[in-house]
Motif scaffolding. Structure first.
Motif, mmCIF file in Angstrom:
data_model
loop_
_atom_site.group_PDB
_atom_site.id
_atom_site.type_symbol
_atom_site.label_atom_id
_atom_site.label_comp_id
_atom_site.label_asym_id
_atom_site.label_seq_id
_atom_site.Cartn_x
_atom_site.Cartn_y
_atom_site.Cartn_z
ATOM 1 N N SER A 28 0.820 -1.221 0.000
ATOM 2 C CA SER A 28 0.000 0.000 0.000
ATOM 3 C C SER A 28 0.848 1.262 0.000
ATOM 4 O O SER A 28 0.356 2.344 -0.343
ATOM 5 N N GLY A 29 2.110 1.151 0.435
ATOM 6 C CA GLY A 29 2.956 2.328 0.584
ATOM 7 C C GLY A 29 2.742 3.059 1.891
ATOM 8 O O GLY A 29 3.419 4.051 2.164
ATOM 9 N N LEU A 30 1.830 2.573 2.730
ATOM 10 C CA LEU A 30 1.549 3.245 3.999
ATOM 11 C C LEU A 30 2.543 2.871 5.093
ATOM 12 O O LEU A 30 2.775 3.654 6.016
ATOM 13 N N ALA B 298 14.184 0.384 -9.893
ATOM 14 C CA ALA B 298 12.892 0.709 -9.289
ATOM 15 C C ALA B 298 12.609 2.206 -9.317
ATOM 16 O O ALA B 298 11.481 2.626 -9.580
ATOM 17 N N CYS B 299 13.636 3.008 -9.049
ATOM 18 C CA CYS B 299 13.417 4.463 -8.976
ATOM 19 C C CYS B 299 13.703 5.169 -10.301
ATOM 20 O O CYS B 299 13.451 6.371 -10.429
ATOM 21 N N GLY B 300 14.257 4.435 -11.260
ATOM 22 C CA GLY B 300 14.431 4.977 -12.596
ATOM 23 C C GLY B 300 15.646 5.840 -12.808
ATOM 24 O O GLY B 300 15.714 6.591 -13.794
ATOM 25 N N ARG B 301 16.636 5.742 -11.912
ATOM 26 C CA ARG B 301 17.866 6.506 -12.128
ATOM 27 C C ARG B 301 19.031 5.825 -11.417
ATOM 28 O O ARG B 301 18.823 5.134 -10.408
ATOM 29 N N PRO B 302 20.246 6.003 -11.924
ATOM 30 C CA PRO B 302 21.408 5.425 -11.237
ATOM 31 C C PRO B 302 21.646 6.122 -9.908
ATOM 32 O O PRO B 302 21.422 7.331 -9.771
ATOM 33 N N ASP C 8 8.528 -1.998 -3.665
ATOM 34 C CA ASP C 8 7.692 -1.609 -2.533
ATOM 35 C C ASP C 8 8.399 -0.623 -1.604
ATOM 36 O O ASP C 8 7.779 0.309 -1.078
ATOM 37 N N ALA C 9 9.717 -0.833 -1.401
ATOM 38 C CA ALA C 9 10.475 0.113 -0.571
ATOM 39 C C ALA C 9 10.500 1.493 -1.219
ATOM 40 O O ALA C 9 10.391 2.520 -0.528
ATOM 41 N N ARG D 68 9.098 7.110 -1.652
ATOM 42 C CA ARG D 68 8.635 8.191 -2.539
ATOM 43 C C ARG D 68 7.426 8.900 -1.935
ATOM 44 O O ARG D 68 7.303 10.133 -2.038
ATOM 45 N N LEU D 69 6.537 8.138 -1.307
ATOM 46 C CA LEU D 69 5.352 8.741 -0.689
ATOM 47 C C LEU D 69 5.668 9.432 0.629
ATOM 48 O O LEU D 69 4.904 10.287 1.090
ATOM 49 N N HIS D 70 6.816 9.063 1.255
ATOM 50 C CA HIS D 70 7.216 9.623 2.548
ATOM 51 C C HIS D 70 8.693 10.021 2.488
ATOM 52 O O HIS D 70 9.534 9.398 3.137
#
Length: 351
Positions: free
Chosen positions: A190-192, A283-287, A328-329, A334-336
């Motif tokens: 959930s990202g929570l 996962a985050c799209g960058r090195p 998931d991490a 990213r949300l927090h």
């Protein structure tokens, strides 16, 4: 099999403990949580309740070494079993703070055991660690591998296991399941809920996540001269949701028989530090930037679990891989970006 209905979770606000609360609530358990918030925040309970759609039965701020206060919790609630997470958990930090690690990890466990015994509670799932195997060499390590702890953290977990074995030998009414695992990672999908350590992260995954979100400039890779394919240390990473699922399954198996049993948890697949960095970069799209630093005291080249025994006995195995953990991490981070404390919300705790 009749699983316990009311479970006390020590370290219930921590990374693994908070996810365990969700897992247990989702499967019909009543949950009592205790934590001293030394590396956590009570704000997680509102998120636990939001995900599970149920309240944690009660939460208490306490240090489990404070036996009178812990005893009062047992007086107020009819506890069937305990899942014991509360501990300091960083290998490198333990070499700098050995007394604190033994005091918290061993002292907390003995205080918990004495309190449980006084209240007639004899079922325990203990969060141990594959670090007890120490520098045991290459290849997956099964439960017959002789422990050779190389840090105060690992030694504290091994001492606790020996204490638990002695208790079960002396008191046949006890049932203890010790689960050895290394590097729980990831977050609730959930990202929570996720991993949000106080101060500088001592474990790889949350540090990488904070680099990815811009909280830290770059990752420090501790040692590139290990006898491994890329020179960096190899570990068996286990998704936190698999980790807590295994603890919940363990509760279902406490009635399998008295005494203490030890099981490894893991994927059986090792990932190096550079493997984790590459997967998180995807996962985050960058090195992600990194620098080489000297090895940390207490670290070993490789720790990978042979977890086939728990599959044979319980029919359980993990279903998530490193890609899932990093995805998931990253969603949680990213949300927090500033962690739980940086999120505007009203905490809910029930006493």
């Amino acid at each position: 099999m009749n699983a316990p209905s009311t479970v006390l979770v020590t370290g219930g606000a921590g990374f693994i403990g908070s996810h365990a609360c969700v897992e247990l609530l989702d499967h019909g358990f009543e949950v009592i949580a205790v934590d001293n918030y030394s590396n956590s925040t009570p704000q997680v309970y509102a998120r636990v309740e939001r995900i599970a759609g149920r309240f944690v039965g009660a939460v208490y701020e306490l240090d489990i070494r404070d036996r009178p206060t812990l005893s009062a919790v047992f007086d107020r609630h009819s506890v069937d079993a305990v899942v014991h997470f509360a501990a300091h958990k960083a290998t490198g930090e333990s070499t700098r703070m050995p007394v604190e690690y033994y005091d918290t990890n061993v002292g907390g466990t003995t205080a918990l055991l004495r309190t449980m015994h006084e209240h007639g509670v004899h079922q325990l799932v203990f969060s141990s660690s594959c670090t007890v195997y120490g520098d045991a060499g290459h290849g997956p390590l099964d439960e017959t591998t002789p422990p050779r702890p190389t840090s105060p953290y690992a030694a504290s977990k091994w001492i606790c296991e020996q204490i638990l074995a002695d208790v079960c030998h002396r008191h046949p009414e006890y049932t203890v399941l010790c689960l050895r695992y290394f590097n729980p990672a990831g977050a609730h999908p959930s990202g929570l809920l996720g991993e949000d350590p106080r101060g500088t992260p001592e474990n790889l995954m949350p540090y990488v996540a904070q680099v990815a979100v811009g909280r830290r400039e770059q990752l420090r890779v501790f040692g590139t001269d290990y006898p491994t394919p890329d020179g960096t240390a190899i570990r068996d990473y286990l998704h936190v949701m698999d980790t807590v699922e295994a603890h919940r399954v363990a509760l279902d198996h406490l009635d399998d028989g008295p005494g203490m049993r030890v099981y490894n948890l893991g994927t059986g697949k090792g990932s190096s530090v550079l493997d984790v960095v590459a997967a998180f970069s995807d996962a985050c799209g960058r090195p992600l930037p990194s620098e080489v630093a000297p090895r940390r005291p207490g670290d070993v080249a490789e720790l990978v679990a042979d977890a086939s025994a728990v599959t044979r006995v319980w029919g359980w195995r993990p279903t998530r891989d490193l890609t899932d953990m990093c995805r998931d991490a990253w969603r949680f981070q990213r949300l927090h970006p500033r962690g739980y404390e940086g999120s505007a919300r009203r905490p809910h705790t029930k006493h």
